[in-house]
Motif scaffolding. Structure first.
Motif, mmCIF file in Angstrom:
data_model
loop_
_atom_site.group_PDB
_atom_site.id
_atom_site.type_symbol
_atom_site.label_atom_id
_atom_site.label_comp_id
_atom_site.label_asym_id
_atom_site.label_seq_id
_atom_site.Cartn_x
_atom_site.Cartn_y
_atom_site.Cartn_z
ATOM 1 N N ILE A 36 38.081 41.767 23.558
ATOM 2 C CA ILE A 36 38.213 41.080 22.267
ATOM 3 C C ILE A 36 38.584 39.618 22.479
ATOM 4 C CG2 ILE A 36 39.555 40.971 20.129
ATOM 5 C CD1 ILE A 36 39.779 44.088 20.368
ATOM 6 N N ARG A 37 39.574 39.364 23.339
ATOM 7 C CA ARG A 37 40.004 37.994 23.640
ATOM 8 C C ARG A 37 38.807 37.180 24.140
ATOM 9 N NH1 ARG A 37 43.454 38.385 28.194
ATOM 10 N NH2 ARG A 37 41.552 38.032 29.361
ATOM 11 N N GLY A 38 38.035 37.749 25.062
ATOM 12 C CA GLY A 38 36.868 37.053 25.591
ATOM 13 C C GLY A 38 35.825 36.754 24.525
ATOM 14 N N GLN A 39 35.586 37.702 23.616
ATOM 15 C CA GLN A 39 34.619 37.495 22.524
ATOM 16 C C GLN A 39 35.057 36.343 21.622
ATOM 17 O OE1 GLN A 39 31.816 39.399 21.211
ATOM 18 N NE2 GLN A 39 31.609 40.511 23.118
ATOM 19 N N ILE A 40 36.343 36.328 21.252
ATOM 20 C CA ILE A 40 36.849 35.268 20.370
ATOM 21 C C ILE A 40 36.803 33.920 21.078
ATOM 22 C CG2 ILE A 40 38.857 34.383 19.124
ATOM 23 C CD1 ILE A 40 39.674 37.342 18.658
ATOM 24 N N MET A 41 37.358 33.863 22.292
ATOM 25 C CA MET A 41 37.391 32.602 23.026
ATOM 26 C C MET A 41 35.982 32.045 23.246
ATOM 27 S SD MET A 41 40.422 33.303 25.805
ATOM 28 C CE MET A 41 39.907 31.946 26.825
ATOM 29 N N GLY A 42 35.061 32.906 23.621
ATOM 30 C CA GLY A 42 33.691 32.460 23.846
ATOM 31 C C GLY A 42 33.052 31.890 22.590
ATOM 32 N N ALA A 43 33.251 32.566 21.457
ATOM 33 C CA ALA A 43 32.662 32.101 20.194
ATOM 34 C C ALA A 43 33.272 30.770 19.763
ATOM 35 C CB ALA A 43 32.865 33.152 19.104
ATOM 36 N N VAL A 44 34.586 30.648 19.880
ATOM 37 C CA VAL A 44 35.266 29.402 19.492
ATOM 38 C C VAL A 44 34.785 28.255 20.382
ATOM 39 C CG1 VAL A 44 37.495 28.210 19.368
ATOM 40 C CG2 VAL A 44 37.292 30.562 18.530
ATOM 41 N N LYS A 45 34.755 28.493 21.684
ATOM 42 C CA LYS A 45 34.372 27.446 22.634
ATOM 43 C C LYS A 45 32.912 27.015 22.451
ATOM 44 C CE LYS A 45 34.081 26.436 27.568
ATOM 45 N NZ LYS A 45 34.302 26.960 28.921
ATOM 46 N N ARG A 46 31.992 27.977 22.396
ATOM 47 C CA ARG A 46 30.569 27.638 22.256
ATOM 48 C C ARG A 46 30.296 26.858 20.969
ATOM 49 N NH1 ARG A 46 30.216 32.732 24.240
ATOM 50 N NH2 ARG A 46 29.890 33.613 22.165
ATOM 51 N N ALA A 47 30.903 27.298 19.859
ATOM 52 C CA ALA A 47 30.669 26.620 18.580
ATOM 53 C C ALA A 47 31.188 25.190 18.625
ATOM 54 C CB ALA A 47 31.330 27.390 17.442
ATOM 55 N N LYS A 48 32.357 24.984 19.223
ATOM 56 C CA LYS A 48 32.962 23.651 19.284
ATOM 57 C C LYS A 48 32.214 22.746 20.261
ATOM 58 C CE LYS A 48 36.331 21.519 17.597
ATOM 59 N NZ LYS A 48 36.117 20.944 16.275
ATOM 60 N N VAL A 49 32.006 23.220 21.474
ATOM 61 C CA VAL A 49 31.384 22.394 22.519
ATOM 62 C C VAL A 49 29.917 22.103 22.203
ATOM 63 C CG1 VAL A 49 30.689 22.367 24.957
ATOM 64 C CG2 VAL A 49 32.983 23.132 24.322
ATOM 65 N N ASN A 50 29.168 23.114 21.799
ATOM 66 C CA ASN A 50 27.728 22.949 21.602
ATOM 67 C C ASN A 50 27.327 22.384 20.242
ATOM 68 O OD1 ASN A 50 27.485 24.075 24.141
ATOM 69 N ND2 ASN A 50 26.983 26.107 23.368
ATOM 70 N N HIS A 51 28.184 22.604 19.204
ATOM 71 C CA HIS A 51 27.750 22.258 17.848
ATOM 72 C C HIS A 51 28.816 21.538 17.022
ATOM 73 C CE1 HIS A 51 24.285 24.840 18.572
ATOM 74 N NE2 HIS A 51 25.130 25.739 19.031
ATOM 75 N N ASN A 52 29.989 21.314 17.596
ATOM 76 C CA ASN A 52 31.122 20.712 16.879
ATOM 77 C C ASN A 52 31.453 21.481 15.592
ATOM 78 O OD1 ASN A 52 33.239 18.889 16.782
ATOM 79 N ND2 ASN A 52 32.106 17.475 15.465
ATOM 80 N N VAL A 53 31.394 22.803 15.677
ATOM 81 C CA VAL A 53 31.725 23.697 14.571
ATOM 82 C C VAL A 53 33.012 24.433 14.932
ATOM 83 C CG1 VAL A 53 31.005 25.803 13.351
ATOM 84 C CG2 VAL A 53 29.344 24.007 13.833
ATOM 85 N N THR A 54 33.924 24.530 13.972
ATOM 86 C CA THR A 54 35.179 25.242 14.204
ATOM 87 C C THR A 54 35.083 26.642 13.626
ATOM 88 O OG1 THR A 54 36.422 23.183 14.100
ATOM 89 C CG2 THR A 54 37.666 25.226 13.763
ATOM 90 N N LYS A 55 35.234 27.630 14.484
ATOM 91 C CA LYS A 55 35.289 29.031 14.053
ATOM 92 C C LYS A 55 36.734 29.474 14.193
ATOM 93 C CE LYS A 55 30.506 30.189 14.853
ATOM 94 N NZ LYS A 55 29.554 31.177 15.329
ATOM 95 N N SER A 56 37.367 29.803 13.061
ATOM 96 C CA SER A 56 38.802 30.063 13.105
ATOM 97 C C SER A 56 39.237 31.362 12.435
ATOM 98 C CB SER A 56 39.558 28.896 12.463
ATOM 99 O OG SER A 56 39.203 28.770 11.101
ATOM 100 N N ARG A 57 38.320 32.056 11.786
ATOM 101 C CA ARG A 57 38.649 33.322 11.131
ATOM 102 C C ARG A 57 37.671 34.384 11.617
ATOM 103 N NH1 ARG A 57 39.854 29.420 7.305
ATOM 104 N NH2 ARG A 57 41.988 29.584 6.512
ATOM 105 N N PHE A 58 38.236 35.464 12.187
ATOM 106 C CA PHE A 58 37.427 36.491 12.825
ATOM 107 C C PHE A 58 37.744 37.869 12.263
ATOM 108 C CE2 PHE A 58 37.095 33.098 15.786
ATOM 109 C CZ PHE A 58 35.944 33.302 16.515
ATOM 110 N N ILE A 59 36.716 38.697 12.185
ATOM 111 C CA ILE A 59 36.894 40.138 11.987
ATOM 112 C C ILE A 59 36.328 40.803 13.231
ATOM 113 C CG2 ILE A 59 36.201 42.206 10.713
ATOM 114 C CD1 ILE A 59 36.249 40.572 8.160
ATOM 115 N N ILE A 60 37.142 41.638 13.843
ATOM 116 C CA ILE A 60 36.730 42.427 14.996
ATOM 117 C C ILE A 60 36.389 43.815 14.477
ATOM 118 C CG2 ILE A 60 37.422 43.377 17.220
ATOM 119 C CD1 ILE A 60 37.198 40.262 17.100
#
Length: 190
Positions: A120-144
């Protein structure tokens, strides 16, 4: 398998008890029968297309995987409403998965995964990082979405620690969908 054999059966509404404010269960996803084997691609695709089309949600032509169909069924059955956010086909910019209409409304990123903290930690971290680095989008609310897997006391406690020591990948809110129930995780600050 033809489309008629995938037709959604009539859903029965099971209301809450007595004077509670429990919304009626919609019965989405009930009584579809056994899922076809994925080796039979035509039957498998027809089955999931019929289930997707039975949902009262516009998916804007996006490909919706079976795990996402199951999540939307459970989410709506739990009394929540959503609006699916279409993928950005022009700029290919990262988007959230859906807008949670009767809570916030908030843009939500959905992750379906095993009931294991490191995953779960890896899924969240990966999504946050990819969105920010690749698209300058902030993903901050997740449902697992754990599907039918239980949310154990140990996993719940581990999830409360997610934001500790994560200065680059902190999130604002986290919920877990488990066995048809949605539970908010109280993220610790210290």
């Amino acid at each position: 398998m033809d489309r008629a054999s995938c037709a959604r059966p009539a859903a029965t509404k099971a209301g809450g008890s007595g004077g509670t404010n429990t919304p009626p269960r919609l019965g989405l996803g009930d009584d579809w029968g056994p899922e076809p084997n994925s080796d039979d691609k035509e039957a498998f695709d027809a089955y999931w297309a019929a289930r997707r089309e039975a949902l009262p949600v516009e998916f804007h032509g996006d490909r919706i995987d079976p795990h996402e169909v199951k999540f939307v069924e459970r989410f709506l059955n739990a009394g929540h409403t959503l609006s699916w956010i279409p993928r950005d086909r022009d700029s290919r910019k990262s988007t959230h998965d859906f807008m949670w209409l009767n809570h916030g409304p908030y843009e939500i990123e959905l992750k379906s995964t095993k009931a294991k903290y490191s995953t779960i930690r890896g899924q969240i971290m990966g999504a946050v990082k990819r969105a920010k680095v690749n698209h300058n989008v902030t993903k901050s609310r997740f449902i697992i979405d754990l599907g039918d897997q239980p949310l154990t006391a140990e996993l719940r406690e581990e999830l409360t620690h997610y934001n500790l020591d994560r200065s680059l990948y902190k999130i604002k809110a986290l919920w877990v969908m488990t066995q048809g129930e949605l539970e908010q995780i109280n993220l610790r600050k210290k």
